[in-house]
Design an enzyme around this catalytic site. Structure first.
Site, PDB file in Angstrom:
ATOM      1  N   LYS A 121       5.380   6.613  43.341  1.00 50.24           N
ATOM      2  CA  LYS A 121       4.847   6.360  42.006  1.00 50.24           C
ATOM      3  C   LYS A 121       5.858   5.599  41.157  1.00 50.24           C
ATOM      4  O   LYS A 121       5.529   4.584  40.535  1.00 50.24           O
ATOM      5  CB  LYS A 121       4.484   7.675  41.315  1.00 50.24           C
ATOM      6  CG  LYS A 121       3.849   7.500  39.939  1.00 50.24           C
ATOM      7  CD  LYS A 121       4.117   8.676  39.023  1.00 50.24           C
ATOM      8  CE  LYS A 121       5.540   8.655  38.498  1.00 50.24           C
ATOM      9  NZ  LYS A 121       5.780   9.697  37.463  1.00 50.24           N
ATOM     10  N   ASP A 139      -0.168   8.568  39.099  1.00 47.86           N
ATOM     11  CA  ASP A 139       0.412   9.825  38.617  1.00 47.86           C
ATOM     12  C   ASP A 139      -0.724  10.825  38.429  1.00 47.86           C
ATOM     13  O   ASP A 139      -1.854  10.592  38.860  1.00 47.86           O
ATOM     14  CB  ASP A 139       1.190   9.594  37.317  1.00 47.86           C
ATOM     15  CG  ASP A 139       0.278   9.257  36.138  1.00 47.86           C
ATOM     16  OD1 ASP A 139      -0.928   9.021  36.345  1.00 47.86           O
ATOM     17  OD2 ASP A 139       0.779   9.239  35.000  1.00 47.86           O
TER      18      ASP A 139
END
Length: 214
Positions: A121, A139
């Site tokens: 991420k 996320d």
């Protein structure tokens, strides 16, 4: 509704209603954004932004952070979630930037992921925001919103990322990440989504399926 049509309608709505979509983390250099994103894990951007001005002043370059002590870094981030681990990650990240990348934040996700504290991420955020790479960071907000509105059935962030990468045009992927994260942060919240205020509700899979009225 077919998935392709859903992506098209979501894209059209966000393009018309959220023309400006960008990170809410404050930063002035790629290195400082990397610090901020590492600190933002399981912590709000607002709290991170409260602390980063002092951190950026103290550590303007990777070499400054690479030579810092754990205690010094910890004191600056002690009220941010998981300060012990994050202090270690920040110092290790800076040391590896200095030793392996000449103090320059790399642009490729596979290189970014070799840095301590940097997962997929975080790597995708840096690659997208700084280097305009056509990648989507997933996320908790992006994961939740994508599944609720029907853009993905993926059960993992990686699976959702794959669906979003396929569904959004390459030139929109960076902005799409921010569309979804901001929508999840302020409208499609985890516990009490503000469905009456949501412009996507008429074609949101979960809202239509549940006839949700809050």
């Amino acid at each position: 509704m077919e998935t392709a049509e859903r992506f098209a309608r979501v894209t059209d709505w966000f393009s018309a209603n959220m023309e400006t979509a960008e990170t809410e983390l404050h930063y002035d250099t790629p290195f400082h954004l990397l610090i901020a994103v590492i600190l933002s894990a399981q912590c709000t951007d607002r709290r991170v932004n409260m602390h980063t001005p002092q951190i950026f002043t103290r550590f303007p370059e990777p070499s400054d952070l690479a030579s810092a002590s754990f205690e010094e870094v910890y004191e600056l981030i002690r009220s941010i979630s998981f300060p012990n681990n994050k202090a270690k990650h920040l110092i290790g990240m800076a040391q590896k930037l200095v030793s392996d990348f000449n103090g320059i934040v790399p642009s490729e996700t596979y290189e970014l992921e070799t840095l301590p504290g940097v997962g997929r991420k975080t790597a995708n955020v840096i690659a997208s925001v700084i280097y305009d790479k056509p990648v989507i960071a997933v996320d908790t907000h992006v994961f939740r919103v994508s599944r609720r509105i029907g853009l993905s059935d993926g059960s993992t962030p990686e699976a959702v990322e794959k669906d979003l990468t396929k569904g959004f045009a390459e030139e929109l992927r960076g902005k799409a990440h921010h569309w979804l994260i901001l929508h999840g942060r302020y409208i499609c919240t985890a516990r009490k989504p503000k469905c009456p205020e949501c412009g996507l509700k008429d074609f949101c899979r979960e809202y239509v399926s549940n006839n949700l009225v809050l």
